[in-house]
Design an enzyme around this catalytic site. Structure first.
Site, mmCIF file in Angstrom:
data_model
loop_
_atom_site.group_PDB
_atom_site.id
_atom_site.type_symbol
_atom_site.label_atom_id
_atom_site.label_comp_id
_atom_site.label_asym_id
_atom_site.label_seq_id
_atom_site.Cartn_x
_atom_site.Cartn_y
_atom_site.Cartn_z
ATOM 1 N N ARG A 1 95.535 35.558 27.743
ATOM 2 C CA ARG A 1 95.174 36.042 29.081
ATOM 3 C C ARG A 1 95.456 35.017 30.173
ATOM 4 N NH1 ARG A 1 89.601 39.399 27.604
ATOM 5 N NH2 ARG A 1 90.676 41.325 27.027
ATOM 6 N N ARG B 1 77.638 46.749 17.700
ATOM 7 C CA ARG B 1 76.557 46.149 16.900
ATOM 8 C C ARG B 1 75.610 47.205 16.353
ATOM 9 N NH1 ARG B 1 78.641 42.609 20.220
ATOM 10 N NH2 ARG B 1 78.470 40.354 19.881
ATOM 11 N N GLU C 1 85.022 37.305 29.555
ATOM 12 C CA GLU C 1 85.616 38.634 29.737
ATOM 13 C C GLU C 1 85.846 38.949 31.218
ATOM 14 O OE1 GLU C 1 86.466 41.380 27.606
ATOM 15 O OE2 GLU C 1 86.567 39.790 26.120
#
Length: 433
Positions: free
Chosen positions: A350, A37, A319
């Site tokens: 995942r 960012r 995550e």
């Protein structure tokens, strides 16, 4: 269980097994999310910016290279301090996104502001990651985009040096990055942007809060008071210094090691006020049997000698799912994780990959559409495929602390966010640097 084809060159690595409680004090690389960012905001600012303690890894180097290709000046030779000088954005240029969701979703809105043709492509797996909502949103804001396939990479942004902006409706349930990418470039749009999310909840809400916080820190006017609506006014972005926090997601496997071994791990340099979801992580680790403290020494996790299962919605910290799954398999009771359907569209599926690889090691895992049900039982060693996914490698390393003989087919995939992971992990487990 989805398409789980591994296509990268493979380098086997046996996860070290802990014979004693770990005792480590670590200084980990900077946050990938903050680094990405800050690079974008620096490229769009009206003056130079510096990044102190940035993450040097494949994802962030690809972001810097992509922005440099469009005209921004990037000086990233110093590992401790990167310099970004904005410049007129122009094409032609090619952006290699690798397998980085941040690059493929943050850079196309920037490319809309460039004058010229900007092409995007990446690793083969990147072509399966969802971009349709972003492509549709940018088109509705006045950006011309040519797409070769079904709303995925490769694609070409035909920039004219400006983006009209305005109001856009988007389904960002696949990734919060779809919203963040629009917001980060929005101050440079002629009319700014109003983004309205319509659909299932946007995952990873802390990452959206980070985007808003960093935009405001750069001088942007952002209104996020209405749920699922973000308004960014047009205006200049200020160049500034960014102090990049250590990466919390990257720290989780190390914290999990404290629980698995009954040891203690301290992450140095942790700020008392963080843009990352440290309170949520503290809650989860405490429920699983850890003690978490924040002091002048850093963020410390201590194991109590027991690991407990838990029932948790991980939608805001998805995550962490792979590492927490490995931890849950070593617990004294079952666990159920929900709210993470969107991680099926990450570097690999995942959920399916965790179920497949750990089942091959003797685990009892059941997939649901949005998570996993884990019933602990003894595991055995064997080959663990990572599918070019750094989080899969982290999960295997955590399990390997207690299970001898787990061999990762490719630990080099950790270079995506932490190239030094194998060395740091081995040093922590063995006590030898």
């Amino acid at each position: 269980m989805g398409n789980l084809t591994a296509t990268r060159p493979l380098k086997p690595w046996t996860a070290p097994t802990a014979s004693d409680p770990v005792a480590a004090t670590l200084r980990l690389p900077g946050s990938k999310s903050m680094t990405a960012r800050a690079l974008v905001l620096g490229a769009l600012a009206n003056g130079p910016s510096t990044l102190a303690g940035p993450l040097r890894a494949r994802d962030t180097e690809l972001m810097a290279a992509g922005l440099r290709g469009m005209g921004a000046h990037m000086s990233i030779s110093d590992d401790e301090r990167w310099l970004v000088r904005p410049h007129r954005l122009v094409g032609p240029a090619h952006v290699d996104v690798g397998l980085a969701g941040t690059v493929m979703r943050f850079a196309p809105p920037v490319a809309g502001l460039a004058d010229g043709r900007i092409t995007f492509d990446g690793d083969p797996q990147a072509r399966t990651r969802p971009l349709g909502p972003l492509i549709g949103a940018l088109r509705s804001l006045g950006v011309r985009i040519d797409v070769a396939g079904p709303d995925s990479l490769p694609l070409t942004v035909l920039g004219v040096g400006r983006v009209a902006g305005g109001e856009v409706v988007i389904d960002a349930s696949a990734s919060s990055q779809l919203v963040s990418g629009l917001l980060l470039a929005a101050p440079r749009f002629d009319r700014g942007v109003v983004v309205r999310h319509v659909g299932p909840p946007v995952p990873s809400a802390p990452h959206l809060r980070m985007t808003v916080q960093m935009l405001r820190a750069a001088g942007a006017a952002v209104d996020d008071t209405v749920p699922d609506v973000w308004t960014v006014e047009p205006g200049p972005l200020a160049g500034r210094g960014w102090q990049i926090e250590p990466d919390l997601s990257g720290a989780v496997p190390f914290f999990a090691a404290a629980l698995v071994t009954g040891g203690e791990v301290t992450l140095k340099g942790w700020p008392h006020s963080s843009a990352q979801p440290v309170e949520r992580l503290r809650e989860l680790l405490q429920l699983m049997g850890g003690e978490v403290t924040l002091s002048t020494d850093g963020l410390t996790v201590r194991g109590t000698g027991a690991v407990h299962g838990l029932d948790a919605d991980l939608s805001d910290v998805s995550e962490l799912t792979p590492a927490l799954t490995a931890l849950a398999m070593l617990a004294d009771s079952p666990s159920r994780f929900t709210g993470v359907a969107h991680i099926r569209g990450h570097e690999t599926d995942r959920i399916a990959a965790l179920a497949r690889e750990f089942t091959a090691l003797g685990a009892d895992l059941t997939e649901s559409h949005d998570g996993l049900h884990i019933r602990p039982r003894p595991l055995r060693g064997g080959t663990f495929r990572t599918y070019a996914d750094h989080r899969m490698a982290h999960a295997a390393a955590v399990a390997g602390l207690a299970v001898p003989g787990i061999e990762l087919d490719d630990v080099a995939c950790t270079s995506k966010t932490m190239p030094e992971f194998p060395a740091l992990w081995s040093a922590m487990v063995t006590g030898k640097s």
